[in-house]
Design a protein around this motif. Structure first.
Motif, mmCIF file in Angstrom:
data_model
loop_
_atom_site.group_PDB
_atom_site.id
_atom_site.type_symbol
_atom_site.label_atom_id
_atom_site.label_comp_id
_atom_site.label_asym_id
_atom_site.label_seq_id
_atom_site.Cartn_x
_atom_site.Cartn_y
_atom_site.Cartn_z
ATOM 1 N N ILE A 81 15.727 -4.016 0.045
ATOM 2 C CA ILE A 81 16.244 -4.066 1.301
ATOM 3 C C ILE A 81 15.554 -3.679 2.435
ATOM 4 O O ILE A 81 15.346 -4.301 3.320
ATOM 5 N N GLU A 82 14.583 -2.546 2.172
ATOM 6 C CA GLU A 82 13.592 -2.300 3.341
ATOM 7 C C GLU A 82 12.547 -3.338 3.460
ATOM 8 O O GLU A 82 12.468 -3.426 4.723
ATOM 9 N N ARG A 83 12.298 -4.131 2.432
ATOM 10 C CA ARG A 83 11.135 -5.029 2.644
ATOM 11 C C ARG A 83 11.818 -6.365 3.413
ATOM 12 O O ARG A 83 10.871 -7.012 4.211
ATOM 13 N N TYR A 84 13.039 -6.775 3.038
ATOM 14 C CA TYR A 84 13.385 -8.128 3.399
ATOM 15 C C TYR A 84 14.655 -8.023 4.322
ATOM 16 O O TYR A 84 14.893 -8.957 4.902
ATOM 17 N N GLY A 85 15.038 -6.556 4.633
ATOM 18 C CA GLY A 85 16.373 -6.659 5.525
ATOM 19 C C GLY A 85 16.189 -6.638 6.864
ATOM 20 O O GLY A 85 17.068 -6.609 7.608
ATOM 21 N N GLY A 86 15.075 -6.521 7.457
ATOM 22 C CA GLY A 86 14.571 -6.578 8.760
ATOM 23 C C GLY A 86 15.260 -5.282 9.521
ATOM 24 O O GLY A 86 15.306 -4.439 8.973
ATOM 25 N N GLU A 87 15.663 -5.463 10.822
ATOM 26 C CA GLU A 87 16.125 -4.516 11.606
ATOM 27 C C GLU A 87 17.437 -3.784 11.203
ATOM 28 O O GLU A 87 17.649 -2.632 11.143
ATOM 29 N N GLY A 88 18.191 -4.667 10.378
ATOM 30 C CA GLY A 88 19.331 -4.303 9.872
ATOM 31 C C GLY A 88 19.227 -3.574 8.526
ATOM 32 O O GLY A 88 20.145 -3.035 8.130
ATOM 33 N N ALA A 89 17.992 -3.327 7.897
ATOM 34 C CA ALA A 89 17.720 -2.715 6.547
ATOM 35 C C ALA A 89 18.370 -1.301 6.492
ATOM 36 O O ALA A 89 19.245 -1.084 5.513
ATOM 37 N N PRO A 90 18.130 -0.568 7.665
ATOM 38 C CA PRO A 90 18.843 0.842 7.383
ATOM 39 C C PRO A 90 20.308 0.947 7.160
ATOM 40 O O PRO A 90 20.993 1.517 6.344
ATOM 41 N N LEU A 91 21.096 0.339 8.031
ATOM 42 C CA LEU A 91 22.690 -0.014 7.858
ATOM 43 C C LEU A 91 22.738 -0.557 6.537
ATOM 44 O O LEU A 91 23.594 0.038 5.958
ATOM 45 N N VAL A 92 22.365 -1.515 6.062
ATOM 46 C CA VAL A 92 22.559 -2.204 4.562
ATOM 47 C C VAL A 92 22.202 -1.049 3.695
ATOM 48 O O VAL A 92 23.292 -1.111 2.807
ATOM 49 N N GLY B 205 17.538 -11.220 4.089
ATOM 50 C CA GLY B 205 17.573 -11.429 5.600
ATOM 51 C C GLY B 205 18.927 -11.648 6.137
ATOM 52 O O GLY B 205 19.260 -11.231 6.987
ATOM 53 N N ALA B 206 19.810 -12.448 5.206
ATOM 54 C CA ALA B 206 20.916 -12.704 5.841
ATOM 55 C C ALA B 206 21.920 -11.406 5.770
ATOM 56 O O ALA B 206 22.845 -11.206 6.748
ATOM 57 N N ALA B 207 21.841 -10.741 4.764
ATOM 58 C CA ALA B 207 22.393 -9.318 4.759
ATOM 59 C C ALA B 207 22.267 -8.410 6.224
ATOM 60 O O ALA B 207 22.879 -7.892 6.505
ATOM 61 N N GLY B 208 20.816 -8.407 6.395
ATOM 62 C CA GLY B 208 20.549 -7.670 7.648
ATOM 63 C C GLY B 208 21.161 -8.229 8.990
ATOM 64 O O GLY B 208 21.542 -7.683 9.840
ATOM 65 N N ALA B 209 21.068 -9.725 8.763
ATOM 66 C CA ALA B 209 21.639 -10.464 9.856
ATOM 67 C C ALA B 209 23.315 -10.232 10.112
ATOM 68 O O ALA B 209 24.079 -9.879 11.298
ATOM 69 N N ALA B 210 23.777 -9.917 8.880
ATOM 70 C CA ALA B 210 25.532 -9.731 8.825
ATOM 71 C C ALA B 210 25.729 -8.311 9.480
ATOM 72 O O ALA B 210 26.892 -8.294 9.891
ATOM 73 N N ALA B 211 24.656 -7.463 9.000
ATOM 74 C CA ALA B 211 24.970 -6.088 9.616
ATOM 75 C C ALA B 211 24.626 -5.861 11.112
ATOM 76 O O ALA B 211 25.000 -4.760 11.785
ATOM 77 N N ALA B 212 23.944 -6.883 11.758
ATOM 78 C CA ALA B 212 23.694 -6.570 13.273
ATOM 79 C C ALA B 212 24.621 -6.501 14.111
ATOM 80 O O ALA B 212 24.816 -5.688 14.973
ATOM 81 N N PRO B 213 25.956 -7.367 13.909
ATOM 82 C CA PRO B 213 26.933 -7.237 14.945
ATOM 83 C C PRO B 213 27.530 -5.872 14.915
ATOM 84 O O PRO B 213 27.883 -5.336 16.014
ATOM 85 N N LEU B 214 27.723 -5.248 13.693
ATOM 86 C CA LEU B 214 28.206 -3.756 13.586
ATOM 87 C C LEU B 214 27.406 -2.981 14.226
ATOM 88 O O LEU B 214 27.751 -1.859 14.985
ATOM 89 N N ALA B 215 26.168 -3.062 14.161
ATOM 90 C CA ALA B 215 25.075 -1.962 14.869
ATOM 91 C C ALA B 215 25.100 -2.158 16.270
ATOM 92 O O ALA B 215 24.976 -1.135 16.976
ATOM 93 N N TRP B 216 25.372 -3.214 16.822
ATOM 94 C CA TRP B 216 25.382 -3.419 17.998
ATOM 95 C C TRP B 216 26.687 -3.081 18.726
ATOM 96 O O TRP B 216 26.502 -2.647 19.794
ATOM 97 N N ALA B 217 27.600 -3.271 18.255
ATOM 98 C CA ALA B 217 28.898 -2.704 18.404
ATOM 99 C C ALA B 217 29.023 -1.308 18.590
ATOM 100 O O ALA B 217 29.400 -0.858 19.768
ATOM 101 N N VAL B 218 28.488 -0.520 17.839
ATOM 102 C CA VAL B 218 28.294 0.774 17.616
ATOM 103 C C VAL B 218 27.533 1.281 18.733
ATOM 104 O O VAL B 218 27.727 2.316 19.451
ATOM 105 N N THR C 154 33.289 -5.033 7.304
ATOM 106 C CA THR C 154 33.616 -5.549 5.814
ATOM 107 C C THR C 154 32.624 -6.745 5.706
ATOM 108 O O THR C 154 32.428 -6.842 4.511
ATOM 109 N N VAL C 155 32.265 -7.619 6.683
ATOM 110 C CA VAL C 155 31.586 -8.574 6.421
ATOM 111 C C VAL C 155 30.314 -8.153 6.443
ATOM 112 O O VAL C 155 29.521 -8.595 5.267
ATOM 113 N N ALA C 156 29.553 -7.274 6.899
ATOM 114 C CA ALA C 156 28.480 -6.817 6.666
ATOM 115 C C ALA C 156 28.318 -5.977 5.031
ATOM 116 O O ALA C 156 27.328 -6.176 4.422
#
Length: 779
Positions: free
Chosen positions: A206-217, A438-451, A413-415
């Motif tokens: 996750i750290e290697r491929y998750g991008g900016e959303g990796a910590p949340l994933v 990479g898709a998982a990191g992108a899916a987590a991004a909306p939650l991170a932005w909202a929070v 839930t989506v993330a």
């Protein structure tokens, strides 16, 4: 067609089975009795266990003879079982003390992830030596912060009993003491369990491929919050009331599992198939977290609750929850006092009892809301049952929690589901890892932005200083009250309830004693935080570094707005909670020593960066000697430092002569010196700027260290009242006894936060009055 206001009707009220009553009685008795047994001794534990067992057998025999089991007998049996379990656990902990002493080899298995602390890393372990197994805290070097639950290592160390200050905490956690390891075993000597190895691998991918959303994933899927905590993202989730989403808790698992079962229903699977697939999902999901005991407890409780909703057998689920309480409590009595246990059990109880009722209420709303009624009702039921305790735990009520949960639940839930599927795919088929994660990191991004957006709203939390037990009782009363009332859905009743909640929030948010003229030394542990307020104005000097303690102090003192915060210097114990302060109080601006704005040292630079991220409306102002700040009838004049000579360290502490002018004639009736961590050398240098006849109130520098004062300074300053902000049982030995003796011999009253709690010094034209939180007021 007109729909009657009486429809739809509320669903049938669930029956509360006797087993649930026994479980709740077991829980309550364990929480009350286990802490008390710390001072009973081994013989007392044996006597208590034997007596409780005899009483339980007697009650059981009477019930068998009469062929009836009244509810009082059920509760009595639960209490008796709890007393036996408590006595056994207490005896084991007491007997473990005999293992303290010389060094020996210990085979340690981590039962929690290692966490970074101020002095290295710590973890809870099962330690085995000479055929005995005990639970202890393992203190490790900082580089061991990547050790995870389930890993095993062999260490040589001496078991050390907890200090007097920590004894209660260790006992309530079921820990016999601590082992300290100076040198971390070599990697080849660290043996990882299969799940720990899989989890390490998943986190790395996750750290290697998750991008900016990796910590949340990583937090959502693997229960690994370290990167989120380091970046401050976890604090944002707490600020908006979504901390449960990034912890493997009952609420977290409930929401995810509900969406999984909903998806399975869409493909028209039968109930039995849904139950099997859901159970497999829970096992796999918890497996990615390393299967800590807390996650297993949460999963077991969630399974009973959600499967009951699927099969519409809520009474059976409540009976199963009662058995869970007894089984997990008997296995580990200290779990009954664990926050994760309380939150998981409370969440499950709220969901099973109240979620169908809340769903019926939501069904009256517009179709878009009604379609999402199940997850919203589940979240609301869980929140009602756990929010009071969570408020005491985090020392705040997130006012945006209802909005945040409505927005965050579907995004979460989506993330979460996307992340779980992506990590599973990446582990099974490494070639797809870049794409899936990479898709998982992108899916987590909306939650991170909202929070992030919600957390940016200032003053979003109401500070709370509440007793955890009282808050649990409040939850019980609210859930029991709704169960007893069981109202049918009604727009009028819902509007009245919303109005009552809004009124209560407004009343709770109102500041207290806004017109008082006082200096308050806040009890924030081993740190500084001094509140100056007068005529509605308020200024805080330093924040300490214990976020929860600062928020509790703000709640006690009714602080919701601060004209300014002054940071004396960038040491963590003086400004570590600067960001957390913004959660519960709107801060207009920040004051620092002028040289700090240009100092190249790391501490000053870090403070500047943090201040910039807070975006204070009045900005950051640098103060020089002679500059003055007004706070109602107080005037705070800078008397130190003339220039930095210690790279922003103790010797460069921003120091104020605080003058009180009660009648506004320009002459001070009373004076106080607030000097951060400045010590005797600095005080001698600033003495010419102080009144020739001394001062009335002295904030003792550097928490009363040996170098803070000497005899000549005490004679020169001649304070009537000395305030020492200090943590109980701190490792520095603050305050130094000789300093306290010097002040007392000079006729000065010495007050310390470790004994007195908050100390309030109230000023008027005629006198100064002192009151303390934990002792009778004196003047």
């Amino acid at each position: 067609m007109r729909v009657s206001s009486r429809e739809p009707l509320a669903p049938p009220r669930p029956h509360l089975p006797p087993v649930l009553l026994a479980g709740l009685a077991f829980w309550a008795a364990g929480v009350l009795v286990h802490p008390f047994l710390r001072n009973v001794g081994a013989e007392g534990c044996v006597a208590l266990g034997a007596s409780a067992m005899a009483a339980g057998v007697t009650v059981g025999a009477v019930c068998v003879r009469r062929r009836v089991v009244p509810l009082t007998a059920v509760a009595a049996l639960g209490v008796a079982a709890a007393l036996v379990a408590c006595a056994s656990a207490a005896w084991s902990l007491t007997a473990a003390a005999s293992m303290a002493g010389g060094e020996r080899l210990w085979e340690c298995t981590l039962t929690t992830d290692a966490r970074q602390s101020d002095f290295g890393a710590t973890a809870t372990v099962r330690a085995a030596s000479d055929g005995r197994v005990i639970a202890v805290r393992l203190n490790l070097p900082a580089e061991a912060g990547d050790l995870m639950q389930g890993e095993r290592l062999t260490v040589r160390a001496a078991l050390r009993a907890p200090s007097a200050a920590a004894a209660e905490s260790f006992w309530n956690s079921g820990l016999a003491g601590s082992l300290t390891v100076r040198d971390l075993p070599a990697p080849e000597e660290r043996r990882g369990a299969l799940l720990a190895g899989l989890r390490h691998h998943a986190i790395g991918l996750i750290e290697r491929y998750g991008g900016e959303g990796a910590p949340l994933v990583q937090a959502l899927v693997c229960g690994w919050r370290g990167p989120m905590e380091e970046s401050g993202a976890y604090e944002q989730f707490k600020r908006v009331g979504l901390a449960h989403l990034v912890a493997v808790s009952g609420a977290h698992l409930s929401i995810v599992t509900l969406f999984v079962t909903s998806g399975l229903r869409l493909v028209r699977l039968g109930r039995r198939a849904i139950a099997v697939v859901t159970a497999l999902f829970l096992v796999g999901y918890v497996g990615f977290t390393g299967m800590p005991v807390s996650a297993l407890r949460a999963a077991s409780m969630v399974a009973t609750g959600l499967l009951a909703l699927l099969t519409d057998r809520r009474s059976s689920a409540l009976a199963a929850l009662g058995l869970c309480l007894i089984a997990f409590g008997a296995a580990d009595v200290s779990a009954l006092l664990s926050p994760s246990f309380v939150l998981s059990a409370g969440s499950t109880l709220g969901i099973v009892v109240l979620a169908p009722l809340f769903t019926s209420w939501a069904a009256r709303a517009r179709p878009a809301v009604a379609a999402a009624s199940a997850p919203l009702a589940l979240t609301a039921a869980s929140t009602l049952a756990t929010q009071p305790y969570a408020a005491a735990l985090f020392a705040q009520v997130p006012l945006l929690s209802p909005v945040a949960n409505m927005v965050g639940a579907p995004l979460f839930t989506v993330a979460c589901v996307t992340g779980f599927a992506a990590v599973l795919a990446a582990c099974l088929v490494p070639a797809v890892a870049p794409l899936s994660l990479g898709a998982a990191g992108a899916a987590a991004a909306p939650l991170a932005w909202a929070v992030r957006g919600l957390a940016a709203v200032p003053g979003t939390c109401l500070p709370v200083d509440g007793d955890a037990a009282a808050m649990v009782l409040l939850s019980v009363v609210m859930v029991a009250g709704l169960w007893a009332w069981w109202p049918s859905p009604s727009g009028r009743s819902l509007a009245a309830a919303a109005g009552a909640l809004a009124t209560a929030a407004l009343l709770a948010a109102a500041p207290w004693r806004a017109g008082a003229d006082e200096i308050v030394m806040l009890d924030v542990g081993q740190g500084d935080a001094f509140l100056v307020r007068s005529q509605g104005a308020a200024l805080l000097v330093d924040t300490g570094n214990r976020d929860a303690l600062l928020k509790e102090a703000c709640a006690r003192q009714g602080v919701r707005f601060l004209d300014r915060v002054a940071v004396t210097h960038p040491d963590d114990d003086h400004c570590g909670s600067l960001e957390a302060l913004g959660d519960v109080a709107a801060v207009e601006g920040l004051l620092v020593a002028d040289d700090l704005l240009e100092c190249p040292c790391e501490g000053c630079g870090d403070l500047r960066d943090r201040a910039e991220s807070e975006r204070y409306p009045a900005g950051v102002r640098g103060l020089k000697v002679g500059d003055a700040v007004t706070c109602g009838r107080f005037t705070l004049t800078v008397v130190w430092p003339a220039s930095f000579a210690d790279e922003g360290g103790n010797g460069d502490s921003l120091s104020f002569l605080c003058s009180y002018d009660g009648d506004g004639d320009g002459a001070a009736e009373w004076t106080a010196l607030l000097c951060g961590d400045a010590e005797a050398e600095q005080l001698r240098a600033m003495a010419p700027s102080l009144p020739a006849d001394g001062i009335d109130v002295l904030k003792v520098g550097h928490h009363g260290s040996k170098k803070s004062l000497d005899e000549s300074l005490v004679a020169r300053l001649a304070p009537r009242i000395a305030l020492v902000s200090v943590g109980a049982g701190n490792r520095y030995g603050h305050p130094a006894p000789e300093v306290c003796d010097l002040l007392a011999e000079g006729g000065c009253a010495v007050l310390c936060t470790d004994e007195a709690g908050d100390v309030t010094v109230a000023f008027s034209m005629e006198k100064i009055e002192v009151s303390t939180e934990h002792a009778a007021p004196s003047s």
